[in-house]
Design a protein around this motif. Structure first.
Motif, short mmCIF file in Angstrom:
data_model
loop_
_atom_site.label_atom_id
_atom_site.label_comp_id
_atom_site.label_asym_id
_atom_site.label_seq_id
_atom_site.Cartn_x
_atom_site.Cartn_y
_atom_site.Cartn_z
N MET A 109 0.82 -1.21 0.00
CA MET A 109 0.00 0.00 0.00
C MET A 109 0.86 1.26 0.00
O MET A 109 0.54 2.23 -0.68
CB MET A 109 -0.95 0.00 1.22
N LEU A 110 1.95 1.23 0.74
CA LEU A 110 2.86 2.38 0.76
C LEU A 110 3.39 2.65 -0.65
O LEU A 110 3.37 3.80 -1.13
CB LEU A 110 4.03 2.10 1.72
N LEU A 111 3.84 1.59 -1.32
CA LEU A 111 4.38 1.74 -2.68
C LEU A 111 3.30 2.26 -3.62
O LEU A 111 3.53 3.17 -4.43
CB LEU A 111 4.90 0.40 -3.19
N ALA A 112 2.10 1.68 -3.51
CA ALA A 112 1.02 2.06 -4.44
C ALA A 112 0.58 3.50 -4.22
O ALA A 112 0.39 4.26 -5.17
CB ALA A 112 -0.16 1.10 -4.30
N ILE A 113 0.43 3.88 -2.93
CA ILE A 113 -0.05 5.23 -2.64
C ILE A 113 0.99 6.28 -3.04
O ILE A 113 0.70 7.20 -3.81
CB ILE A 113 -0.43 5.39 -1.14
N THR A 114 2.20 6.15 -2.52
CA THR A 114 3.21 7.17 -2.85
C THR A 114 3.52 7.17 -4.34
O THR A 114 3.66 8.23 -4.94
CB THR A 114 4.52 6.96 -2.05
N GLY A 115 3.59 5.97 -4.92
CA GLY A 115 3.87 5.90 -6.36
C GLY A 115 2.79 6.59 -7.17
O GLY A 115 3.07 7.31 -8.12
N THR A 116 1.52 6.38 -6.79
CA THR A 116 0.42 7.00 -7.54
C THR A 116 0.41 8.52 -7.34
O THR A 116 0.24 9.28 -8.29
CB THR A 116 -0.93 6.41 -7.11
N VAL A 117 0.63 8.95 -6.08
CA VAL A 117 0.61 10.40 -5.81
C VAL A 117 1.75 11.11 -6.55
O VAL A 117 1.53 12.10 -7.26
CB VAL A 117 0.69 10.67 -4.28
N ILE A 118 2.97 10.56 -6.40
CA ILE A 118 4.11 11.21 -7.07
C ILE A 118 3.93 11.11 -8.60
O ILE A 118 4.16 12.07 -9.33
CB ILE A 118 5.45 10.59 -6.63
N GLY B 137 -7.70 6.75 -10.09
CA GLY B 137 -8.07 5.67 -9.19
C GLY B 137 -7.73 4.32 -9.78
O GLY B 137 -7.23 3.42 -9.10
N ASN B 138 -7.97 4.22 -11.08
CA ASN B 138 -7.65 3.00 -11.81
C ASN B 138 -6.15 2.71 -11.76
O ASN B 138 -5.73 1.57 -11.52
CB ASN B 138 -8.13 3.14 -13.25
N GLU B 139 -5.33 3.76 -11.95
CA GLU B 139 -3.88 3.61 -11.86
C GLU B 139 -3.47 3.12 -10.47
O GLU B 139 -2.57 2.30 -10.33
CB GLU B 139 -3.18 4.94 -12.15
N PHE B 140 -4.15 3.65 -9.47
CA PHE B 140 -3.86 3.26 -8.09
C PHE B 140 -4.12 1.76 -7.89
O PHE B 140 -3.27 1.03 -7.36
CB PHE B 140 -4.73 4.12 -7.15
N VAL B 141 -5.26 1.29 -8.37
CA VAL B 141 -5.60 -0.13 -8.24
C VAL B 141 -4.61 -0.99 -9.01
O VAL B 141 -4.15 -2.03 -8.53
CB VAL B 141 -7.05 -0.37 -8.72
N ILE B 142 -4.24 -0.54 -10.20
CA ILE B 142 -3.23 -1.26 -10.99
C ILE B 142 -1.91 -1.33 -10.22
O ILE B 142 -1.26 -2.37 -10.18
CB ILE B 142 -3.03 -0.57 -12.36
N ASN B 143 -1.55 -0.22 -9.58
CA ASN B 143 -0.29 -0.19 -8.84
C ASN B 143 -0.30 -1.15 -7.65
O ASN B 143 0.72 -1.75 -7.34
CB ASN B 143 0.02 1.23 -8.37
N VAL C 195 -6.20 -13.60 -1.61
CA VAL C 195 -7.33 -13.02 -0.87
C VAL C 195 -6.98 -11.61 -0.39
O VAL C 195 -7.78 -10.68 -0.51
CB VAL C 195 -7.73 -13.94 0.31
N ILE C 196 -5.78 -11.46 0.14
CA ILE C 196 -5.39 -10.14 0.67
C ILE C 196 -5.37 -9.10 -0.47
O ILE C 196 -5.90 -7.99 -0.33
CB ILE C 196 -4.01 -10.19 1.37
N TYR C 197 -4.79 -9.45 -1.62
CA TYR C 197 -4.78 -8.52 -2.75
C TYR C 197 -6.20 -8.10 -3.12
O TYR C 197 -6.49 -6.94 -3.35
CB TYR C 197 -4.12 -9.16 -3.99
N PHE C 198 -7.08 -9.11 -3.17
CA PHE C 198 -8.45 -8.80 -3.58
C PHE C 198 -9.13 -7.87 -2.59
O PHE C 198 -9.80 -6.93 -2.98
CB PHE C 198 -9.27 -10.08 -3.76
N VAL C 199 -8.93 -8.15 -1.29
CA VAL C 199 -9.54 -7.29 -0.26
C VAL C 199 -9.03 -5.85 -0.43
O VAL C 199 -9.80 -4.88 -0.38
CB VAL C 199 -9.23 -7.82 1.16
N LEU C 200 -7.72 -5.71 -0.65
CA LEU C 200 -7.13 -4.37 -0.82
C LEU C 200 -7.75 -3.64 -2.01
O LEU C 200 -8.23 -2.51 -1.88
CB LEU C 200 -5.61 -4.47 -1.02
N THR C 201 -7.75 -4.26 -3.18
CA THR C 201 -8.25 -3.56 -4.38
C THR C 201 -9.74 -3.29 -4.28
O THR C 201 -10.21 -2.24 -4.66
CB THR C 201 -7.97 -4.37 -5.66
#
Ligand SMILES: Nc1ncnc2c1ncn2[C@@H]1O[C@H](COP(=O)(O)OP(=O)(O)O)[C@@H](O)[C@H]1O
Ligand SMILES: [Mg+2]
Lengths: 247, 251
Positions: free
Chosen positions: B26-35, B166-172, B210-216
């Motif tokens: 989540m850290l990678l996806a959030i910061t990566g998407t924001v930056i 948002g889509n990019e975030f989910v992909i990330n 399962v964890i990936y699915f819950v996250l996305t």
């Protein structure tokens, strides 16, 4: 003789090899209402867009209060702020409500305080009868209302002159009246106006001078009585016959 | 029955590893998407600056060079797999400087510039799709290009591209899994760790799945609510202290 607010001399404009404006000469005096008429494609919009530099003229001079603005293209934004423009398609800022549409330019361009800008905006919105709608977004009001807000937005910049490009052509017939009434009132207050229009009634009644354009040239220019009752040129006669026949 | 026993056992045994893996993902996806969003916004804005007739020739050629460089950046990062970019950047920097990159830092860097390349195209499309009349009306009241962008165009663009972002975030969230090749301790890497000890690949990665699915799924729902909030209200209040609407129109 007084100095005109806008004085156009030998203006040319080409898009590639297509010469759209050919040696245009005319002026607008302070407090005058000048209407430009002519068939579609004759270059009326292009002329108006050249006057406030949305298009860069290919040649000629545009004297604004005696100074050729084409000499020095650095201060185009300050010049544009002095001329208001009302578009056929309204072009209200979609992300801003009615009030902010009239405030953003005053604050960002004229550097007025927000309070001062809102006061001015409300005064003009009141004048066009849209004060009640300050909180509405452009998508939530009718075409006629949009155009009245667009006029208030232009007035809020307290311009030296207001340019109108067919302000009622995109409106449903029943909304044309409310916009023309506002323009009529503005003309009476002594606002300098340059109006491209197909509303011959408005031109006849309100204009101090009427300019008839055809195929990129000014064919005839004069007081409305001359243009409508006693046109000198064959092309003017033909255009008026075609236009007035529709009614 | 053996399957469930192992799932429960691994889940209990490796819970901290899985949670920290999910956290890193989540850290990678959030910061990566924001930056990446910021990179995309900036490059998108630069790439849509109109080259006008009354621009100085120096400014014109500078703009052309910058545009060329940005285009190359976008083409390269959209035209190669992120897993390969990760290898090249991580080992390339280490070889060039002699100092290995911090793994999480490298991960964020890679996701950011990769997302930036995609977002740049999304932003450019968003800017192009704004009605020309919006630009002209802003110009006509004397706004500069930058003012037009900041107060009129970008607010509309950002709102329009929010679903794509948002889509990019989910992909990330999903695609950061490739960073396991440079041993970033994200969720997939956590799965490998858990699976390797008992050679229980199916059970371990079932949990990871399962964890990936819950996250996305959670993120998608949250974004949807957020979008609806931004839509704003459908109704407006008339400011009528004195008299009802349309007195001035005389209808
Ligand atoms: N941006 C442009 N590029 C090329 N040709 C144009 C452009 N804008 C207008 N024209 C051409 O200029 C001519 C005059 O157009 P316009 O000024 O819009 O006429 P009017 O407003 O009188 O209907 C038309 O032939 C039109 O095709
Ligand atoms: Mg036109």
């Amino acid at each position: 003789m007084q100095q005109p607010v806008i004085d156009i001399r030998h203006l040319n404009k080409s898009f590639g090899t297509n010469e759209v404006l050919k040696d245009i000469n005319f002026h607008v005096n302070k407090g005058e209402v000048v209407c430009i008429i002519g068939s579609s494609g004759s270059g009326k919009s292009t002329l108006l867009r050249c006057v406030n530099l949305l298009e860069t003229p290919s040649g000629g001079e545009i004297l604004y209060n005696g100074k050729n603005i084409l000499d020095d293209m650095h201060d185009t934004t300050a010049y544009r702020a002095k001329l208001g423009m009302v578009f056929q398609q309204f072009n209200l800022f979609n992300n801003l409500n009615v009030l902010d549409n009239c405030v953003v330019g005053q604050v960002q361009v004229l550097k007025k305080s927000k309070e001062e800008a809102e006061k001015t905006a409300l005064q003009y919105l009141d004048e066009v009868g849209m004060k009640a709608f300050v909180k509405a977004k452009p998508s939530q009001i009718s075409g006629g209302q949009k155009q009245r807000v667009a006029i208030a937005r232009a007035l809020s910049m307290e311009p030296d002159a207001l340019l109108f490009d067919e302000p009622t052509s995109a409106l449903d017939p029943e909304m044309v009246g409310e916009v023309l009434r506002v323009m009529n009132m503005l003309a009476k207050t002594g606002l300098t106006m340059l109006v491209v229009t197909h509303e011959m009634g408005f031109a006849k009644e309100v204009a101090d001078r009427v300019v008839f354009m055809d195929k990129g040239v000014i064919v005839e220019e004069g007081p409305p009585e001359q243009i409508f009752n006693n046109p000198q040129n064959e092309r003017t006669r033909e255009f008026l016959k075609r236009t007035l026949e529709k009614f | 029955m053996e399957f469930f026993t192992w799932v429960v056992k691994l889940a209990k045994l490796y819970m901290p590893t899985f949670l920290s893996g999910a956290g890193t993902t989540m850290l990678l996806a959030i910061t990566g998407t924001v930056i990446g969003f910021v990179i995309g916004l900036l490059t998108g804005i630069v790439r849509t600056i109109p080259i006008t007739e009354n621009m100085s020739s120096g400014k014109k050629s500078l703009l052309k060079v910058v545009n060329r460089i940005l285009t190359i950046y976008i083409e390269i990062f959209r035209g190669t797999p992120m897993i390969v970019q990760a290898m090249v950047i991580f080992y390339g920097v280490a070889a060039a400087t002699g100092v290995p990159l911090n793994r999480i830092g490298a991960g964020i860097l890679i996701v950011s510039i990769n997302t930036g390349a995609y977002m740049s195209e999304i932003v450019r499309g968003g800017i192009i799709s704004i009605d020309k009349g919006q630009f002209e009306a802003a110009q006509a009241i004397g706004m500069s290009h930058w003012q037009t962008m900041r107060f009129i165009v970008l607010p509309q663009v950002i709102r329009n591209i929010l679903p794509a972002t948002g889509n990019e975030f989910v992909i990330n969230i999903k695609d950061t899994s490739v960073l396991n090749v440079i041993s970033v301790g994200e969720l997939f890497f956590a799965g490998k760790t858990a699976a390797g000890t008992y050679f229980r690949y199916f059970e371990a990665f079932f949990i990871i799945c399962v964890i990936y699915f819950v996250l996305t799924f959670a993120v998608t729902r949250i974004l949807r609510v957020f979008e609806r909030k931004l839509e704003g209200s459908d109704v407006y209040q008339l400011e009528t202290k004195e008299e009802p609407l349309d007195a001035a129109t005389g209808n």
